[in-house]
Design an enzyme around this catalytic site. Sequence first.
Site, mmCIF file in Angstrom:
data_model
loop_
_atom_site.group_PDB
_atom_site.id
_atom_site.type_symbol
_atom_site.label_atom_id
_atom_site.label_comp_id
_atom_site.label_asym_id
_atom_site.label_seq_id
_atom_site.Cartn_x
_atom_site.Cartn_y
_atom_site.Cartn_z
ATOM 1 N N THR A 141 -7.978 2.104 -6.008
ATOM 2 C CA THR A 141 -8.451 2.293 -4.635
ATOM 3 C C THR A 141 -9.769 3.064 -4.677
ATOM 4 O OG1 THR A 141 -6.182 2.375 -3.910
ATOM 5 C CG2 THR A 141 -7.821 3.235 -2.375
ATOM 6 N N GLU B 288 -4.839 -3.671 -4.877
ATOM 7 C CA GLU B 288 -3.395 -3.859 -5.110
ATOM 8 C C GLU B 288 -2.649 -3.193 -3.967
ATOM 9 O OE1 GLU B 288 -1.257 -1.200 -5.783
ATOM 10 O OE2 GLU B 288 -2.869 0.264 -5.578
ATOM 11 N N GLU C 118 5.568 2.223 -4.967
ATOM 12 C CA GLU C 118 6.418 2.772 -6.019
ATOM 13 C C GLU C 118 7.877 2.507 -5.638
ATOM 14 O OE1 GLU C 118 5.407 6.719 -7.232
ATOM 15 O OE2 GLU C 118 3.267 6.292 -7.145
ATOM 16 N N PHE D 43 8.353 1.359 8.612
ATOM 17 C CA PHE D 43 7.417 2.494 8.599
ATOM 18 C C PHE D 43 7.420 3.255 9.929
ATOM 19 C CE2 PHE D 43 4.796 3.243 4.806
ATOM 20 C CZ PHE D 43 5.522 2.438 3.950
ATOM 21 N N LEU D 44 8.590 3.312 10.528
ATOM 22 C CA LEU D 44 8.759 4.110 11.751
ATOM 23 C C LEU D 44 9.851 5.142 11.531
ATOM 24 C CD1 LEU D 44 8.517 1.769 14.883
ATOM 25 C CD2 LEU D 44 6.891 3.473 14.077
ATOM 26 N N CYS E 277 -1.114 8.255 -2.930
ATOM 27 C CA CYS E 277 -1.986 7.269 -2.275
ATOM 28 C C CYS E 277 -2.335 7.634 -0.830
ATOM 29 C CB CYS E 277 -1.343 5.895 -2.325
ATOM 30 S SG CYS E 277 -0.985 5.389 -4.006
ATOM 31 N N LYS F 84 9.274 10.223 -2.375
ATOM 32 C CA LYS F 84 10.186 9.252 -1.763
ATOM 33 C C LYS F 84 11.246 8.912 -2.797
ATOM 34 C CE LYS F 84 7.797 4.914 -2.872
ATOM 35 N NZ LYS F 84 7.183 3.719 -2.309
ATOM 36 N N ARG G 158 3.685 13.846 -6.638
ATOM 37 C CA ARG G 158 2.337 14.139 -6.145
ATOM 38 C C ARG G 158 2.357 14.283 -4.621
ATOM 39 N NH1 ARG G 158 -1.090 9.352 -8.537
ATOM 40 N NH2 ARG G 158 0.925 8.351 -8.302
#
Length: 475
Positions: A147, A177, A181, A284-285, A295, A365, A372
């Site tokens: 990135t 990409e 993970e 993603f809520l 990231c 997660k 990180r």
Amino acid sequence: MTIPYPSSQPMSAITPVVPPSGASRPRLTFLGTGYLGATYAICFAELGYEVIGFDVDAEKIAKLAGGEVPFHEPGLDELLRRNLAAGRLRFSTDIAETAHFGDVHFICVGTPQRADGMSADLSYVEASVTGLAQNLDRRALIVGKSTVPVGTAEWIEQLVDKHADSQLGVEVAYSPEFLQEGFAVEDVLRPNRIVVGVKSEWANSMLYSAHKGVFDLAATEDREVPLVVTDFATAELVKVAANAFLATKISFINAMAEVCEASGGDVTQLARAIGYDPRIGNRFLQAGVGFGGGCLPKDIRAFQARAQELGAGEALRFLHEVDLINLRRRNRVLQLAAELLDRRYGPAGPDLSGTRIAVLGATFKPNSDDVRDAPSLAVAAQLAKAGADVRVYDPQGMENARRAQPDLTYSPDMIEAVRDADLVCVLTEWSDFRNADPEALARVVAGRRVVDGRNCLDSTLWVQAGWEYRGMGRP
Ligand code: UGA
């Protein structure tokens, strides 16, 4: 020469070219065998390509060459061993060997946040491209995959012009990409799209051949992988825009959690209800302690810094707010801890001295050993700083957590972590924690108080077992 491409190139329009090595399929190298490069190297060998994974870190290369993945990623170990045995996959610290081997070289090195600001540190990109370019002895394509700030691919071209023999005709491309993970193998073998930024027909064709294994696998499974062929800047922006959108979605629901907390609403029900609208979608809520990892946090900061440099800083001001909402969620756990433990929350935070707190989860997660920028570990450190005797346990992240936060106390298992605790904080939603028996845990704790920092527990069960329960954005 700039050839304009349609935004979506029909695959039939791509003319195959013979790779410079003369091999039937392009030989691939991945420079940087961290999370991204190692996963790609292994998965592309699995797709049938001949691959070298290169890194300057000899220890990492020795591990990979010995069949050991240096991080936790479900399914990757088996693929590594299979492809090493098949002889398609090698690992090397020799840049000359790597440069000589490859037709398409993917740059997968880290682009961390700079120590002196929000922008991305491109020193590893510079070092790897320079080393590669100096060692190339025939035509090749160098593809940025890490990135990067928009404009980096153009800069890589300049590096190549400076360091590679101009007679060779080395070209540059950028292909982002999107792997997550915990799902990295699936995301590489079965991506939901492939995006390439190219400037020539040859580069486009080489990149297409380098991904043909992905398209062929999809065809055998009666799927299609959309291909977006575009310019450098758009390809670079696609990546950061996607991560900015995901971060915004998470902070949106966490902002709603704050409003729920003020008004007595329940953010989990709110998320479910708005998520039924297909324009919003329910993924993603998940409100909680917010996003972390290697990231999203650094990408939204680097994106703002780059936009500012380009004079478009205003356009991304909202990402600053996204960041602040995200960081506020960590403090919320401290507030809940103070409330449950009956401690005053002063201007310098709560005084939690004399209390024992179990923190379940250290990774950013579940299904990862990555700590990180993990909200869980940051909260654990804040609780300890507030005076609590904190015991941390994580199913996979202990080693990395110990390295990142050596001053915290770690427990060998969940029961030991919660033993004699006055408060349990579940901060990463590992299935071990989600499915833990609240009755069994109640028997070993000193006080039945729980903060569910990921809204992942069955609150009814916990309350029935006598626990005082607090979720995030829930009454
Ligand atoms: C993220 C993107 O999802 C990938 O598409 C991207 O390729 C990758 O970054 C990257 O740039 O390399 P990843 O960092 O693996 O992937 O993690 P995510 O699954 O996106 O989760 C990020 C964080 O958000 C985690 O801390 C997670 O707990 C949190 N999250 C996620 C929430 O708090 N709520 C949600 O609803 C979803």
